[in-house]
Design an enzyme around this catalytic site. Structure first.
Site, PDB file in Angstrom:
ATOM      1  N   ASP A 100      30.728   6.495  63.846  1.00 23.48           N
ATOM      2  CA  ASP A 100      31.533   7.646  63.470  1.00 23.48           C
ATOM      3  C   ASP A 100      31.905   8.391  64.747  1.00 23.48           C
ATOM      4  O   ASP A 100      31.027   8.769  65.529  1.00 23.48           O
ATOM      5  CB  ASP A 100      30.724   8.564  62.542  1.00 23.48           C
ATOM      6  CG  ASP A 100      31.542   9.087  61.386  1.00 23.48           C
ATOM      7  OD1 ASP A 100      32.660   9.543  61.634  1.00 23.48           O
ATOM      8  OD2 ASP A 100      31.064   9.031  60.240  1.00 23.48           O
ATOM      9  N   ASP A 202      36.730  10.696  62.395  1.00 24.86           N
ATOM     10  CA  ASP A 202      36.563  11.801  61.456  1.00 24.86           C
ATOM     11  C   ASP A 202      37.804  12.700  61.456  1.00 24.86           C
ATOM     12  O   ASP A 202      38.381  12.973  62.510  1.00 24.86           O
ATOM     13  CB  ASP A 202      35.324  12.602  61.871  1.00 24.86           C
ATOM     14  CG  ASP A 202      34.953  13.691  60.891  1.00 24.86           C
ATOM     15  OD1 ASP A 202      34.727  13.374  59.711  1.00 24.86           O
ATOM     16  OD2 ASP A 202      34.873  14.859  61.321  1.00 24.86           O
ATOM     17  N   GLU A 266      39.869   8.674  58.963  1.00 23.03           N
ATOM     18  CA  GLU A 266      39.655   9.441  57.739  1.00 23.03           C
ATOM     19  C   GLU A 266      40.892  10.289  57.491  1.00 23.03           C
ATOM     20  O   GLU A 266      41.206  11.202  58.263  1.00 23.03           O
ATOM     21  CB  GLU A 266      38.426  10.344  57.858  1.00 23.03           C
ATOM     22  CG  GLU A 266      38.174  11.141  56.569  1.00 23.03           C
ATOM     23  CD  GLU A 266      37.158  12.253  56.742  1.00 23.03           C
ATOM     24  OE1 GLU A 266      36.557  12.652  55.720  1.00 23.03           O
ATOM     25  OE2 GLU A 266      36.988  12.743  57.874  1.00 23.03           O
ATOM     26  N   HIS A 327      30.332   9.701  51.726  1.00 22.15           N
ATOM     27  CA  HIS A 327      29.324  10.754  51.869  1.00 22.15           C
ATOM     28  C   HIS A 327      29.838  12.147  51.537  1.00 22.15           C
ATOM     29  O   HIS A 327      29.041  13.094  51.475  1.00 22.15           O
ATOM     30  CB  HIS A 327      28.773  10.742  53.294  1.00 22.15           C
ATOM     31  CG  HIS A 327      29.799  11.064  54.332  1.00 22.15           C
ATOM     32  ND1 HIS A 327      30.910  10.282  54.531  1.00 22.15           N
ATOM     33  CD2 HIS A 327      29.898  12.078  55.220  1.00 22.15           C
ATOM     34  CE1 HIS A 327      31.643  10.802  55.491  1.00 22.15           C
ATOM     35  NE2 HIS A 327      31.056  11.893  55.923  1.00 22.15           N
ATOM     36  N   ASP A 328      31.145  12.288  51.357  1.00 26.30           N
ATOM     37  CA  ASP A 328      31.726  13.596  51.073  1.00 26.30           C
ATOM     38  C   ASP A 328      32.161  13.777  49.624  1.00 26.30           C
ATOM     39  O   ASP A 328      32.457  14.906  49.212  1.00 26.30           O
ATOM     40  CB  ASP A 328      32.961  13.839  51.960  1.00 26.30           C
ATOM     41  CG  ASP A 328      32.599  14.111  53.403  1.00 26.30           C
ATOM     42  OD1 ASP A 328      31.510  14.658  53.653  1.00 26.30           O
ATOM     43  OD2 ASP A 328      33.409  13.769  54.287  1.00 26.30           O
TER      44      ASP A 328
END
Length: 531
Positions: A100, A202, A266, A327-328
């Site tokens: 990440d 990200d 993302e 994860h979000d």
């Protein structure tokens, strides 16, 4: 046009949230050695690459997405030696490793920001976004933090505001500054030289903000019930045209290294804006993350239209990708239920393109209840509401029937699911009807059939509650039928030649012959191949 099959086009990516995968030192928090200890499981499951959420040095205000040193491992997760050992052992098992990359913001404790806020004349002042107060006082504009409240924090010492798209402890970098670009490119080189296979970038669309800092307009669809960030459209604080140049620059860094290093972005954007991130001449992101399934109405006709629209929007030569959970956002089983989670698994592993699986989805983990006194997500602690809070999607992986599900020998940092003594890898490996073995079988089947790894996608139509499509490569033709309802359905008129059932989500009917008419049971998915 001939398709060049880079490793990431055939790969299935497995997303690991390191805090929650495996604890190796009994502090209740997962770590890098824990991931290394579970590599054989990932080989058994059949995935090709792992993507690790951040493990860099951090004060953990946003659980690692507030980075204080991009080139160091936080002691919570181990050491650089632990990471190197993980990378070596993953590669020995032919597993790729994706990191990440968090380029939009740093921690407020990063040395760059500590220097930047020291004075207006500091050499690193322009590394971050500083603005004078509005003419009448207060923040420079109306931009909102993704975690609620203003996106601007006033610094008493220097009498200016700095911008933060997330927490005030996560100041945004100024990517219009060439020195910032150079420093962050060096971060990529640091990890690429160590041998990592790529990066997930990200909040990639946030990297450049409107040069005039204009107010964001009101969101006409906001009804007052969602998170604060939804009050406004992110017209000027995200997805600016200049982002494409930055992405192209990051791609150049990846291309300096051998081995087809991968860049994923993302991007929570509509399809027409999402596909721009492949870049001019496909020199941008290899895979702009396609999150369309995260918010789709779970119905055959809607999913069919969504796939068709996405396929039609892809630039020539661009490679698609699919995501069901992360994860979000709430897990797929939390959104569609346990029975339809099997349909979702068959869907994502038979569509054209690179799929990303989220840890725990293979055992059907849903929304794990998190009591108020155990909430760890800063966003949930700041705001409340039905769409706020990421903890339920970040709970520990469940490995066995032990008191802490084999994740740790002490109470984990987040709760386990109430049914963890049954919903775990150890128990489900022995159950031929489990979703775990279904996912493993789907991964194995995908790997053995070129039609699924690289073939064309063609809709056969959505007959009522059934989504039907075909994958074809060379002389191989495979049909997929997915029943999105809890009632039996009969499918005919799709032009299917004589076929046999290769796989059912119900773990039976193997080799059963079918003709024009196919009966599908409630919540059943079928893979049909020529008999």
């Amino acid at each position: 046009m001939e398709i060049v099959m880079f490793w990431w086009k055939k790969a299935v990516i497995y997303h690991i949230y390191p805090r929650s995968f495996q604890d190796s030192d009994d502090d209740g928090v997962g770590d890098l050695k824990g991931v290394r200890d579970r590599l054989d499981y990932l080989v058994w499951l059949g995935v090709d690459a792992i993507w690790l959420s951040p493990f860099y040095s951090s004060p953990m205000k946003d659980l690692g997405y507030d980075v204080s040193d991009y080139c160091a491992v936080d002691p919570l997760f181990g050491s650089m030696e632990c990471f190197d050992a993980l990378l070596i052992e993953a590669h020995a098992r032919e597993l790729r490793v994706i990191l990440d990359f968090v380029p939009n913001h740093t921690s407020s404790l990063h040395p760059w920001f500590l220097s930047s806020r020291r004075s207006r004349d500091d050499p690193k002042r322009e590394w971050y976004i500083w603005r004078d107060p509005a003419p009448g006082g207060g923040p420079p504009n109306n931009w909102v933090s993704h975690f609620g409240g203003s996106g601007w924090t006033f610094d008493e010492e220097t009498q200016q505001y700095y911008y933060h798209a997330f927490l005030e402890e996560q100041p945004d970098l100024n990517w219009r500054n060439p020195e910032v670009r150079a420093a962050m490119r060096d971060v990529l080189r640091f990890w690429l030289k160590r041998g990592v296979d790529g990066f997930r970038i990200d909040v990639a669309s946030h990297l450049v903000k409107d040069a005039a800092f204009r107010d964001n307009p009101p969101n006409p669809h906001y009804d007052g019930r969602g998170p604060d960030i939804q009050r406004l459209t992110q017209t000027y604080s995200s997805d600016q045209p200049e982002v494409q140049e930055i992405i192209a620059g990051l791609r150049q860094i990846a291309d300096e290294f051998e081995g087809d290093r991968l860049l994923i972005g993302e991007l929570y954007l509509p399809v027409d804006r999402l596909v721009r991130y492949y870049g001019e001449g496909l020199r941008g992101l290899h895979l702009p993350f396609n999150f369309q399934l995260l918010d789709a109405r779970w119905a055959a006709d809607d999913i069919c239209r969504l796939i068709d629209k996405y396929e039609a929007a892809l630039p020539e030569g661009a490679w698609p990708n699919w995501v069901l959970s992360n994860h979000d956002r709430p897990r797929i089983a939390a959104r569609v239920g346990e029975a339809q989670a099997r349909i979702a698994a068959m869907l994502i592993l038979t569509l054209r393109g690179t799929p990303t699986l989220y840890y725990g989805d293979e055992i059907g983990l849903g929304r794990v209840p998190v009591p108020s006194d155990r909430i760890r997500d800063t966003w949930a602690l700041r705001e409340s509401g039905p769409d706020v809070g990421r903890d339920p999607s970040r709970t520990p992986m469940q490995w066995d029937e032990g008191p802490f599900a084999g994740f740790s020998d002490r109470e984990p940092w987040l709760p386990l699911s109430p049914d963890h003594t049954k919903r775990n890898v150890s128990v489900m490996r022995e159950d031929k009807s489990s979703i775990l073995l279904l996912v493993r079988e789907l991964l194995d089947y995908r790997r053995k059939h070129a039609a699924l790894e690289q073939g064309a996608w063609r809709p056969l139509g959505s007959a009522g509650d059934v989504l039907a499509y075909e994958r074809a490569f060379g002389g191989e033709r495979i049909a997929i039928l997915l029943n999105f309802s809890d009632t039996p359905r009969r499918v005919d008129g799709l032009g299917l030649e004589t076929k046999r059932i290769a796989l059912s989500t119900h773990a039976d009917r193997r080799s059963e012959a079918t003709r024009e008419v196919v009966d599908i049971r409630p919540n059943e998915g079928l893979i049909l191949e020529s008999s």
